[in-house]
Design a protein around this motif. Structure first.
Motif, PDB file in Angstrom:
ATOM      1  N   ALA A  92       0.834  -1.208   0.000  1.00 31.84           N
ATOM      2  CA  ALA A  92       0.000   0.000   0.000  1.00 31.84           C
ATOM      3  C   ALA A  92       0.866   1.255   0.000  1.00 31.84           C
ATOM      4  O   ALA A  92       0.566   2.235  -0.695  1.00 31.84           O
ATOM      5  N   ASP A  93       1.955   1.241   0.764  1.00 30.62           N
ATOM      6  CA  ASP A  93       2.853   2.393   0.802  1.00 30.62           C
ATOM      7  C   ASP A  93       3.568   2.581  -0.533  1.00 30.62           C
ATOM      8  O   ASP A  93       3.737   3.712  -1.008  1.00 30.62           O
ATOM      9  N   ASP A  99       1.638   6.628  -6.859  1.00 30.21           N
ATOM     10  CA  ASP A  99       0.436   7.379  -7.222  1.00 30.21           C
ATOM     11  C   ASP A  99       0.601   8.881  -7.009  1.00 30.21           C
ATOM     12  O   ASP A  99       0.123   9.685  -7.814  1.00 30.21           O
ATOM     13  N   ARG A 100       1.293   9.286  -5.939  1.00 31.07           N
ATOM     14  CA  ARG A 100       1.265  10.690  -5.520  1.00 31.07           C
ATOM     15  C   ARG A 100       2.519  11.478  -5.828  1.00 31.07           C
ATOM     16  O   ARG A 100       2.485  12.707  -5.829  1.00 31.07           O
ATOM     17  N   ASP A 101       3.639  10.828  -6.026  1.00 29.08           N
ATOM     18  CA  ASP A 101       4.902  11.535  -6.232  1.00 29.08           C
ATOM     19  C   ASP A 101       5.175  11.661  -7.722  1.00 29.08           C
ATOM     20  O   ASP A 101       5.489  10.668  -8.389  1.00 29.08           O
ATOM     21  N   THR A 158       1.659   4.687  16.045  1.00 33.58           N
ATOM     22  CA  THR A 158       0.878   3.845  15.134  1.00 33.58           C
ATOM     23  C   THR A 158       0.620   4.597  13.834  1.00 33.58           C
ATOM     24  O   THR A 158       0.178   5.749  13.847  1.00 33.58           O
ATOM     25  N   ILE A 159       0.890   3.917  12.729  1.00 32.78           N
ATOM     26  CA  ILE A 159       0.777   4.533  11.406  1.00 32.78           C
ATOM     27  C   ILE A 159      -0.009   3.606  10.493  1.00 32.78           C
ATOM     28  O   ILE A 159       0.292   2.420  10.389  1.00 32.78           O
ATOM     29  N   GLY A 160      -1.023   4.153   9.835  1.00 30.27           N
ATOM     30  CA  GLY A 160      -1.872   3.373   8.946  1.00 30.27           C
ATOM     31  C   GLY A 160      -1.181   3.011   7.640  1.00 30.27           C
ATOM     32  O   GLY A 160       0.019   3.224   7.458  1.00 30.27           O
ATOM     33  N   ARG A 161      -1.978   2.484   6.712  1.00 31.97           N
ATOM     34  CA  ARG A 161      -1.439   2.032   5.428  1.00 31.97           C
ATOM     35  C   ARG A 161      -1.623   3.090   4.346  1.00 31.97           C
ATOM     36  O   ARG A 161      -2.419   3.993   4.477  1.00 31.97           O
ATOM     37  N   GLY A 162      -0.875   2.910   3.267  1.00 31.94           N
ATOM     38  CA  GLY A 162      -1.002   3.824   2.137  1.00 31.94           C
ATOM     39  C   GLY A 162      -0.461   5.207   2.453  1.00 31.94           C
ATOM     40  O   GLY A 162      -1.024   6.219   2.042  1.00 31.94           O
ATOM     41  N   ILE A 163       0.672   5.258   3.173  1.00 30.38           N
ATOM     42  CA  ILE A 163       1.275   6.512   3.609  1.00 30.38           C
ATOM     43  C   ILE A 163       2.396   6.907   2.656  1.00 30.38           C
ATOM     44  O   ILE A 163       3.148   6.055   2.186  1.00 30.38           O
ATOM     45  N   MET A 164       2.527   8.212   2.411  1.00 32.67           N
ATOM     46  CA  MET A 164       3.689   8.704   1.672  1.00 32.67           C
ATOM     47  C   MET A 164       4.434   9.725   2.514  1.00 32.67           C
ATOM     48  O   MET A 164       3.845  10.696   2.985  1.00 32.67           O
ATOM     49  N   PHE A 165       5.731   9.492   2.717  1.00 33.61           N
ATOM     50  CA  PHE A 165       6.654  10.478   3.266  1.00 33.61           C
ATOM     51  C   PHE A 165       7.391  11.082   2.075  1.00 33.61           C
ATOM     52  O   PHE A 165       8.264  10.430   1.493  1.00 33.61           O
ATOM     53  N   ASP A 166       7.077  12.303   1.702  1.00 28.87           N
ATOM     54  CA  ASP A 166       7.685  12.923   0.534  1.00 28.87           C
ATOM     55  C   ASP A 166       8.963  13.654   0.949  1.00 28.87           C
ATOM     56  O   ASP A 166       8.917  14.553   1.790  1.00 28.87           O
ATOM     57  N   ALA A 262      -4.661  14.228   0.580  1.00 26.00           N
ATOM     58  CA  ALA A 262      -3.390  13.501   0.582  1.00 26.00           C
ATOM     59  C   ALA A 262      -3.067  12.916  -0.781  1.00 26.00           C
ATOM     60  O   ALA A 262      -1.892  12.695  -1.099  1.00 26.00           O
ATOM     61  N   ARG A 263      -4.074  12.647  -1.580  1.00 27.75           N
ATOM     62  CA  ARG A 263      -3.833  12.104  -2.910  1.00 27.75           C
ATOM     63  C   ARG A 263      -3.628  13.202  -3.940  1.00 27.75           C
ATOM     64  O   ARG A 263      -2.812  13.068  -4.846  1.00 27.75           O
ATOM     65  N   SER A 264      -4.364  14.302  -3.820  1.00 24.88           N
ATOM     66  CA  SER A 264      -4.205  15.381  -4.796  1.00 24.88           C
ATOM     67  C   SER A 264      -2.898  16.137  -4.581  1.00 24.88           C
ATOM     68  O   SER A 264      -2.324  16.682  -5.522  1.00 24.88           O
TER      69      SER A 264
END
Length: 278
Positions: A92-93, A99-101, A158-166, A262-264
């Motif tokens: 997911a990450d 997807d976002r970068d 605690t950190i969820g899924r689908g995270i982006m650290f840019d 977070a996606r846009s």
């Protein structure tokens, strides 16, 4: 007939488009850059799964003379066998970064090179060790991640899924902080406490939140789902969902502007933003 059904079932189970694509990209890297072939073969092509490739790459980056690659890889692989859901989070990450970068054009790039992805997956492993009482190993991983990636996340966070650290440099996340699924966090962000008080003292970030570069969110406060925190803001009180906050101290300046900030990754404030109501 039964044999054919079994063969079909095995083929379906072995189908892994993301892993197949990663291996194809790895082969292309080897063709284009032969000097990297040994590195890419050991990290990707010689591994049996995407999950094991991630673990191997992290072990490469986190090892040193006293704790070598083999010891780290074995620990990570044991965790994967006990917690297979880790692999789902890795995937997911990886998808979130792709997807976002806009600077990410291949799946292999975060796996091999992006320290934000590496820091996040290191935290996931440290968090699982923390939960089963292996605190020293968890602290070791936190310390190495801070040294190697310049990202400091307490293993208990605690950190969820689908995270982006840019970009990720100088991200700090405290012990009792939590981050919801599908959030995007840019460099220089702090999810910190506001004093010396013990206990639950760090922010709770909702799902699909976008936090801009250099933002500081301090104390046991909540940032609601699908909110935006503008770059450089200092947030000291709760942020409503679907809103944008900006300033020092931060205040509501308008709506988030889209269903999934977070996606846009839109970080610009509209000229006609609403004035905050004190």
């Amino acid at each position: 007939m039964a044999g054919n059904q079994q063969n079909t079932s095995t083929a379906l189970k072995s189908c892994d488009p993301a892993w197949d694509r990663l291996r194809e990209e790895a082969q292309e890297v080897c063709r284009n850059e032969p000097v990297l072939a040994s590195f890419v073969y050991s990290t990707v092509i010689n591994q049996d799964s995407l999950e094991l490739a991630v673990c191997h790459r992290l072990a490469q980056r986190l090892s040193h003379a006293e704790v070598d690659v083999g010891q780290l890889s074995k620990t990570f692989e044991d965790l994967l066998s006990e917690k297979p859901e880790l692999g789902e989070a890795f995937r997911a990450d990886l998808a979130a970064v792709y997807d976002r970068d806009p600077a990410c054009n291949r799946l292999i790039e975060p796996l091999l090179y992006f320290k934000g992805f590496h820091a996040l997956e290191t935290h996931r492993l440290a968090h699982e060790l923390w939960k089963v009482g292996r605190e020293d190993f968890a602290f070791y991983l936190q310390s190495q991640a801070s040294r190697v990636f310049s990202v400091d996340i307490h293993p208990a966070a605690t950190i969820g899924r689908g995270i982006m650290f840019d970009h990720s440099t100088a991200i700090v996340i405290g012990e009792t902080a939590s981050v919801g699924d599908d959030a995007s966090i840019l460099h220089g962000v702090t999810l910190g406490g506001s004093g010396k008080a013990a206990g639950d003292r760090h922010p709770k970030i909702g799902r699909c939140v976008m936090i801009g570069a250099g933002a500081k969110i301090l104390g046991n406060i909540t940032v609601g789902d699908c909110a935006r925190v503008a770059a450089g803001s200092v947030v000291l009180k709760d942020v409503p969902k679907n809103s944008t906050v900006a300033g020092v101290p931060a205040r509501v300046v308008g709506k988030a502007g889209c269903p999934e900030p977070a996606r846009s990754m839109n970080q610009l404030l509209e000229e006609n933003t609403e004035k905050s109501q004190d």
